[in-house]
Design an enzyme around this catalytic site. Structure first.
Site: not given
Length: 177
Positions: A111, A150
């Site tokens: 992303h 993440h």
């Protein structure tokens, strides 16, 4: 592997800091929305809208973005499947993910790579939009950390990958002009 242990400890400490507070659930709701604005299909829509609205520069923007994704995606896939870095919640029972990621590994953040790729291309072809695009890319990266999927270094490496792919693509597309 000892050389990266300090980075792993820093990543874990930063994730704990970001996720272990009493506001983590409301923050995750906002982060989920921000993260969704970085889903892949929206980039194609954005590219087509820009091309439609600005036929001259828009076609170069579209070509640069498509080429950049063609560069970024294989590198992203190879990196993710070579390093096979576990996601934050797999490192500590104190960390929880607020969403289910689309794949198993965390390094790099796809992303974030895509958001910085688009921000860089937007900034090159439409400089007056760059600040907003850069802030949006940063928010997507931060949202991935706040959602617990993440680590900070995943996001940083994703941003570097996105900027790299965009610059290579822009250089190539400009040689066609």
């Amino acid at each position: 592997m000892r050389t990266i242990e300090p980075i792993v400890r820093m990543d874990l400490a930063f994730s704990l800091f970001c996720l272990q507070h009493r506001f983590n659930t409301p923050v995750a709701k906002i982060s989920r929305w921000v993260s969704k604005t970085g889903d892949g299909h929206l980039y194609l829509v954005l590219e087509l809208v820009i091309w439609y609205m600005d036929d001259v520069v828009g076609r170069f923007f579209f070509a640069a973005a498509l080429l950049a994704f063609a560069i970024e995606l294989p590198i992203y896939w190879l990196t993710k499947n070579s390093f096979k870095r576990r996601r934050p919640e797999e490192f500590s029972h104190l960390l929880q993910a607020f969403i289910t990621p689309s794949d198993r590994y965390s390094l790099p953040s796809g992303h974030t790579a895509a958001a910085f790729l688009m921000a860089t291309i937007i900034g090159h072809f439409y400089p007056s939009w760059y600040d907003g695009a850069l802030i949006w890319a940063l928010l997507i990266g931060v949202s991935r950390i706040l959602l617990g999927v993440h680590f900070l270094t995943d996001v940083v490496i994703g941003a570097i990958l996105g900027v790299f792919a965009a610059h290579i693509s822009i250089r190539y597309v400009l040689t066609l002009v």
